[in-house]
Design an enzyme around this catalytic site. Structure first.
Site, PDB file in Angstrom:
ATOM      1  NE  ARG A   1      -1.826   2.474   3.061  1.00 21.92           N
ATOM      2  CZ  ARG A   1      -0.759   1.451   2.609  1.00 21.92           C
ATOM      3  NH1 ARG A   1      -0.234   1.378   1.601  1.00 21.92           N
ATOM      4  NH2 ARG A   1      -0.747   0.614   3.644  1.00 21.92           N
TER       5      ARG A   1
ATOM      6  CG  HIS B   1      -5.081  -2.929  -1.776  1.00 23.49           C
ATOM      7  ND1 HIS B   1      -4.331  -2.586  -2.857  1.00 23.49           N
ATOM      8  CD2 HIS B   1      -4.277  -3.539  -0.916  1.00 23.49           C
ATOM      9  CE1 HIS B   1      -3.135  -2.636  -2.532  1.00 23.49           C
ATOM     10  NE2 HIS B   1      -3.034  -3.330  -1.416  1.00 23.49           N
TER      11      HIS B   1
ATOM     12  CG  HIS C   1      -1.312  -7.243  -3.317  1.00 22.91           C
ATOM     13  ND1 HIS C   1      -0.517  -8.125  -2.304  1.00 22.91           N
ATOM     14  CD2 HIS C   1      -1.489  -6.149  -2.607  1.00 22.91           C
ATOM     15  CE1 HIS C   1      -0.406  -7.238  -1.220  1.00 22.91           C
ATOM     16  NE2 HIS C   1      -0.783  -6.039  -1.332  1.00 22.91           N
TER      17      HIS C   1
ATOM     18  CG  ASP D   1       3.519  -0.577   2.173  1.00 26.96           C
ATOM     19  OD1 ASP D   1       3.274  -0.773   0.741  1.00 26.96           O
ATOM     20  OD2 ASP D   1       2.694  -0.640   3.166  1.00 26.96           O
TER      21      ASP D   1
ATOM     22  CD  GLU E   1       1.091  -4.043  -4.032  1.00 25.56           C
ATOM     23  OE1 GLU E   1       0.043  -3.499  -3.986  1.00 25.56           O
ATOM     24  OE2 GLU E   1       1.945  -4.163  -3.141  1.00 25.56           O
TER      25      GLU E   1
END
Length: 343
Positions: free
Chosen positions: A82, A107, A177, A242, A306
């Site tokens: 982000r 992304h 991803h 996350d 990631e």
């Protein structure tokens, strides 16, 4: 190791989309699509030598084009993760990006690298994919030439080697991803994870970093020893993990970053990188999405590792810089190693 190529489908403009199959002498098979430089499947054996696909995805190309595709296996860029408020500044000049995550850019924006057709070639058992991101694409400055080398060796290591050059200062943060599930089906809550990180980036309610790097000790973020993914997941801010973990990698070398273990199959996934961070994501937003072979992907059906620089780095002066200069070359390495254990 061999690489073969076959037609997967055609896009809306009738352009051919291909899949490249990388296969080593141990039977490990990685399939990569030139749309989005996307990993569509990875087949690995369990302790009984039964092979399963350990990634989430779709059976048809049309499904990958669907807006509901949550970046399954894709290369994310020009900036993975982000960027707050979809904007950043370079030398007091402000740049506005396309916003695709409420008020933020995620992304790479609405039509990031995951939605581009990459030029592809094969040389010396290495798959090379290239893309030219033109100046002002999605709002980013500079013409950025990106190259990705995919290779699979006999140690069962899938290496993803990123390079890029620009003709103007621009932020860049590339990652893959892929959503993994070492069991091949079901959820990932009973799979064990270990992350080589003493700190993580604290985020607000919109998953934007506050700038604080907090110690994981005595929190649900302490994954420095093999821990069931589901053990403390209900205590994690938001719908699950996350978060960007700050890897213990002060020398910017390729280090062991993450290890995941699935007890029933015996499968092990190790992740190595020279990046300062890894975003550990537990598929929190998967919501009855129809995937491969009739599977229905629900919340926590897969996890992502990631490898990356930190989220929102262009707006965080204390984070490692993600600005690429015309005089420099961007490089990043991610290695996924597949193994098994009888323990």
């Amino acid at each position: 190791m061999t690489i073969t190529k076959h037609l997967f489908g055609k896009n809306k403009n009738n352009v051919d989309i291909f899949i490249f199959k990388l296969k080593n002498n141990n039977g490990i098979e990685v399939n990569i699509m030139n749309y989005g430089a996307t990993i569509t499947s990875i087949l690995t054996p369990d302790k009984n030598n039964k092979f399963k696909d350990i990634t989430l995805g779709f059976d048809t190309f049309k499904e990958y084009e669907n807006p509901e595709n949550p970046f399954f296996g894709a290369t994310c860029g020009r900036y993975a993760n982000r960027i707050s408020n979809g904007s950043f500044s370079i030398k007091e000049k402000n740049y506005n990006l396309h916003k695709n995550d409420t008020n933020h850019s995620l992304h790479g924006g609405k039509k990031g690298f995951d939605k581009k057709i990459w030029n592809s070639s094969i040389k010396n058992n290495v798959l090379k994919m290239e893309y030219l991101s033109v100046d002002q694409e999605e709002g980013y400055p500079g013409n950025l030439h990106v190259r990705i080398l995919f290779s699979l060796n006999e140690k069962n290591e899938l290496k993803i080697d990123y390079e890029a050059n620009t003709d103007a200062i621009t932020p860049i943060n590339l990652t893959n991803h892929s959503y993994f599930n070492l069991a091949g089906t079901g959820d990932i809550l009973d799979q064990y994870i270990k992350i080589n990180a003493n700190k993580y980036t604290v985020v607000d309610h919109e998953a934007i970093p506050t700038g604080e790097l907090r110690n994981v000790s005595e929190t649900e973020m302490d994954l420095r020893k093999l821990t069931p993914i589901g053990k403390n997941i209900k205590n994690v801010q938001g719908l699950g993990y996350d978060h960007n973990f700050c890897l213990n990698n002060k020398k910017k070398q390729i280090i062991p970053a993450v290890e995941v273990y699935e007890p029933n199959s015996g499968r092990i996934l190790e992740c190595f990188t020279n990046e300062p961070g890894v975003q550990f994501y537990t598929g929190n937003f998967l919501n009855k999405l129809h995937g491969k072979k009739g599977q229905v992907y629900k919340k926590h059906s897969g996890f992502c590792l990631e490898t990356q620089h930190f989220p929102d780095s262009p707006n965080q002066v204390n984070f490692p810089s993600t600005f690429l200069l015309p005089t420099d070359t961007y490089t990043s390495i991610c290695i996924y190693k597949f193994g098994i254990t009888n323990k």
